[in-house]
Write a protein that holds these residues in place. Structure first.
Motif, PDB file in Angstrom:
ATOM      1  N   ALA A  78      10.498   5.201 -16.668  1.00 43.18           N
ATOM      2  CA  ALA A  78      10.762   6.562 -16.188  1.00 43.18           C
ATOM      3  C   ALA A  78      10.052   7.589 -17.077  1.00 43.18           C
ATOM      4  O   ALA A  78       9.451   8.541 -16.588  1.00 43.18           O
ATOM      5  CB  ALA A  78      12.266   6.829 -16.157  1.00 43.18           C
ATOM      6  N   LEU A  79      10.109   7.359 -18.379  1.00 44.03           N
ATOM      7  CA  LEU A  79       9.467   8.271 -19.328  1.00 44.03           C
ATOM      8  C   LEU A  79       7.951   8.308 -19.124  1.00 44.03           C
ATOM      9  O   LEU A  79       7.332   9.367 -19.134  1.00 44.03           O
ATOM     10  CB  LEU A  79       9.794   7.844 -20.758  1.00 44.03           C
ATOM     11  N   PHE A  80       7.348   7.151 -18.908  1.00 43.05           N
ATOM     12  CA  PHE A  80       5.887   7.051 -18.838  1.00 43.05           C
ATOM     13  C   PHE A  80       5.315   7.152 -17.425  1.00 43.05           C
ATOM     14  O   PHE A  80       4.098   7.255 -17.271  1.00 43.05           O
ATOM     15  CB  PHE A  80       5.428   5.721 -19.441  1.00 43.05           C
ATOM     16  N   HIS A  81       6.145   7.134 -16.390  1.00 44.22           N
ATOM     17  CA  HIS A  81       5.632   6.954 -15.028  1.00 44.22           C
ATOM     18  C   HIS A  81       4.604   8.011 -14.608  1.00 44.22           C
ATOM     19  O   HIS A  81       3.697   7.714 -13.840  1.00 44.22           O
ATOM     20  CB  HIS A  81       6.783   6.874 -14.008  1.00 44.22           C
ATOM     21  N   ASP A  82       4.722   9.228 -15.110  1.00 49.30           N
ATOM     22  CA  ASP A  82       3.801  10.298 -14.718  1.00 49.30           C
ATOM     23  C   ASP A  82       2.966  10.826 -15.882  1.00 49.30           C
ATOM     24  O   ASP A  82       2.342  11.881 -15.763  1.00 49.30           O
ATOM     25  CB  ASP A  82       4.569  11.463 -14.084  1.00 49.30           C
ATOM     26  N   ILE A  83       2.920  10.116 -16.991  1.00 49.91           N
ATOM     27  CA  ILE A  83       2.163  10.606 -18.146  1.00 49.91           C
ATOM     28  C   ILE A  83       0.697  10.829 -17.792  1.00 49.91           C
ATOM     29  O   ILE A  83       0.039  11.707 -18.326  1.00 49.91           O
ATOM     30  CB  ILE A  83       2.325   9.666 -19.372  1.00 49.91           C
ATOM     31  N   GLY A  84       0.186  10.066 -16.825  1.00 49.43           N
ATOM     32  CA  GLY A  84      -1.203  10.204 -16.397  1.00 49.43           C
ATOM     33  C   GLY A  84      -1.492  11.478 -15.636  1.00 49.43           C
ATOM     34  O   GLY A  84      -2.663  11.830 -15.424  1.00 49.43           O
ATOM     35  N   LYS A  85      -0.457  12.192 -15.228  1.00 49.98           N
ATOM     36  CA  LYS A  85      -0.693  13.483 -14.571  1.00 49.98           C
ATOM     37  C   LYS A  85      -1.361  14.469 -15.522  1.00 49.98           C
ATOM     38  O   LYS A  85      -2.012  15.410 -15.078  1.00 49.98           O
ATOM     39  CB  LYS A  85       0.611  14.068 -14.028  1.00 49.98           C
ATOM     40  N   SER A  86      -1.230  14.213 -16.809  1.00 51.54           N
ATOM     41  CA  SER A  86      -1.865  15.101 -17.791  1.00 51.54           C
ATOM     42  C   SER A  86      -3.386  15.064 -17.659  1.00 51.54           C
ATOM     43  O   SER A  86      -4.063  16.038 -17.984  1.00 51.54           O
ATOM     44  CB  SER A  86      -1.447  14.717 -19.217  1.00 51.54           C
ATOM     45  N   THR A  87      -3.946  13.968 -17.162  1.00 44.87           N
ATOM     46  CA  THR A  87      -5.399  13.849 -16.992  1.00 44.87           C
ATOM     47  C   THR A  87      -5.818  13.830 -15.528  1.00 44.87           C
ATOM     48  O   THR A  87      -6.959  14.183 -15.215  1.00 44.87           O
ATOM     49  CB  THR A  87      -5.929  12.574 -17.671  1.00 44.87           C
ATOM     50  N   HIS A  98      -3.119  18.497  -6.865  1.00 44.89           N
ATOM     51  CA  HIS A  98      -3.132  17.064  -6.552  1.00 44.89           C
ATOM     52  C   HIS A  98      -3.110  16.246  -7.841  1.00 44.89           C
ATOM     53  O   HIS A  98      -3.635  16.687  -8.866  1.00 44.89           O
ATOM     54  CB  HIS A  98      -4.398  16.690  -5.776  1.00 44.89           C
ATOM     55  N   SER A  99      -2.537  15.059  -7.743  1.00 51.75           N
ATOM     56  CA  SER A  99      -2.536  14.101  -8.860  1.00 51.75           C
ATOM     57  C   SER A  99      -2.849  12.710  -8.328  1.00 51.75           C
ATOM     58  O   SER A  99      -2.161  11.743  -8.629  1.00 51.75           O
ATOM     59  CB  SER A  99      -1.170  14.094  -9.550  1.00 51.75           C
ATOM     60  N   TYR A 100      -3.895  12.613  -7.532  1.00 55.55           N
ATOM     61  CA  TYR A 100      -4.255  11.343  -6.922  1.00 55.55           C
ATOM     62  C   TYR A 100      -4.429  10.248  -7.971  1.00 55.55           C
ATOM     63  O   TYR A 100      -5.075  10.451  -8.989  1.00 55.55           O
ATOM     64  CB  TYR A 100      -5.554  11.456  -6.126  1.00 55.55           C
ATOM     65  N   LYS A 101      -3.843   9.110  -7.667  1.00 53.73           N
ATOM     66  CA  LYS A 101      -3.984   7.908  -8.495  1.00 53.73           C
ATOM     67  C   LYS A 101      -3.566   8.113  -9.957  1.00 53.73           C
ATOM     68  O   LYS A 101      -4.037   7.430 -10.859  1.00 53.73           O
ATOM     69  CB  LYS A 101      -5.402   7.368  -8.400  1.00 53.73           C
ATOM     70  N   HIS A 102      -2.662   9.052 -10.182  1.00 52.15           N
ATOM     71  CA  HIS A 102      -2.191   9.281 -11.547  1.00 52.15           C
ATOM     72  C   HIS A 102      -1.500   8.055 -12.127  1.00 52.15           C
ATOM     73  O   HIS A 102      -1.433   7.888 -13.339  1.00 52.15           O
ATOM     74  CB  HIS A 102      -1.242  10.488 -11.604  1.00 52.15           C
ATOM     75  N   GLU A 103      -0.992   7.182 -11.250  1.00 54.41           N
ATOM     76  CA  GLU A 103      -0.284   5.993 -11.736  1.00 54.41           C
ATOM     77  C   GLU A 103      -1.197   5.079 -12.551  1.00 54.41           C
ATOM     78  O   GLU A 103      -0.735   4.390 -13.472  1.00 54.41           O
ATOM     79  CB  GLU A 103       0.390   5.234 -10.579  1.00 54.41           C
ATOM     80  N   TYR A 104      -2.479   5.066 -12.238  1.00 50.81           N
ATOM     81  CA  TYR A 104      -3.416   4.229 -12.994  1.00 50.81           C
ATOM     82  C   TYR A 104      -3.684   4.824 -14.374  1.00 50.81           C
ATOM     83  O   TYR A 104      -3.746   4.092 -15.370  1.00 50.81           O
ATOM     84  CB  TYR A 104      -4.714   4.027 -12.209  1.00 50.81           C
ATOM     85  N   ASP A 105      -3.836   6.150 -14.438  1.00 49.33           N
ATOM     86  CA  ASP A 105      -3.967   6.801 -15.741  1.00 49.33           C
ATOM     87  C   ASP A 105      -2.671   6.634 -16.540  1.00 49.33           C
ATOM     88  O   ASP A 105      -2.708   6.429 -17.760  1.00 49.33           O
ATOM     89  CB  ASP A 105      -4.277   8.294 -15.574  1.00 49.33           C
ATOM     90  N   SER A 106      -1.546   6.710 -15.842  1.00 49.81           N
ATOM     91  CA  SER A 106      -0.250   6.529 -16.515  1.00 49.81           C
ATOM     92  C   SER A 106      -0.142   5.138 -17.119  1.00 49.81           C
ATOM     93  O   SER A 106       0.312   4.976 -18.257  1.00 49.81           O
ATOM     94  CB  SER A 106       0.898   6.759 -15.524  1.00 49.81           C
TER      95      SER A 106
END
Length: 196
Positions: A78-87, A98-106
């Motif tokens: 839960a803590l890390f699930h959207d950390i990739g939205k930062s990039t 948009h935050s397309y494919k943020h899960e891969y960066d996360s």
């Protein structure tokens, strides 16, 4: 690293997250300035959403009597699930966020931060982070075969399908959007959790 980030006690139930350590990572700091689509995330920036999802993960871990190991995995996912939205987040020419494919960066950021942790636990967390958006994509059950195939595909790829279902429920409950749509989505995710 995992034990530096989180401590779990079962009797009485208590989850302690080292928020100072969490906020020392630049990607988490950047979430405070990462805007989200107000259509799906009226609660505000990605940091606010993340803390809401963590709250619900702790709630369900206690409510469902998860083990210490399962609680750590769920809460850290839960803590890390959207950390990739930062990039991954950007605003298009029409002003839509948009935050397309943020899960891969996360997933990549999670693995990097947890690199020196127990490999099995780290990979279980990374798998939940990577696949959390797949759960949102199966909401349209109008075609049973497609839905069944989609769920079976996820189950084959994610051994912790139950924890993934719980993460998706927490992710949904940690967002603010159209109340009617929100209620339908929460009910759907609760159904999936019951199935899992």
């Amino acid at each position: 690293m995992i034990d530096k980030l989180i401590q779990v006690e079962l009797y009485p139930f208590k989850v302690t997250i080292n928020w100072d350590l969490v906020e020392s990572f630049p990607a988490f700091q950047q979430l405070k300035d990462t805007l989200q689509s107000p259509v799906w995330h009226a609660e505000g920036n990605a940091w606010v959403h993340t803390t809401e999802v963590v709250y619900w993960a702790e709630y369900y871990a206690k409510d469902l009597g998860l083990s210490i190991s399962e609680t750590k995995i769920l809460v850290l996912a839960a803590l890390f699930h959207d950390i990739g939205k930062s990039t991954a987040t950007f605003t298009d020419e029409n002003g839509k966020i948009h935050s397309y494919k943020h899960e891969y960066d996360s997933e990549k950021l999670t693995r990097r931060i947890l690199w020196n942790s127990d490999v099995e636990t780290r990979e279980r967390i990374c798998t939940l982070v990577r696949y959390h958006m797949k759960m949102h994509q199966i909401k349209d059950k109008s075609h049973y075969n497609k839905f069944r195939d989609a769920v079976n595909s996820i189950i084959e790829q994610v051994p912790d399908f139950y924890l993934l279902s719980l993460l998706a429920l927490c992710d949904t409950k940690g967002a603010k959007y159209d109340p009617e749509e929100y209620t339908k989505d929460v009910e759907f995710m609760e159904e999936v959790c019951s199935f899992a």
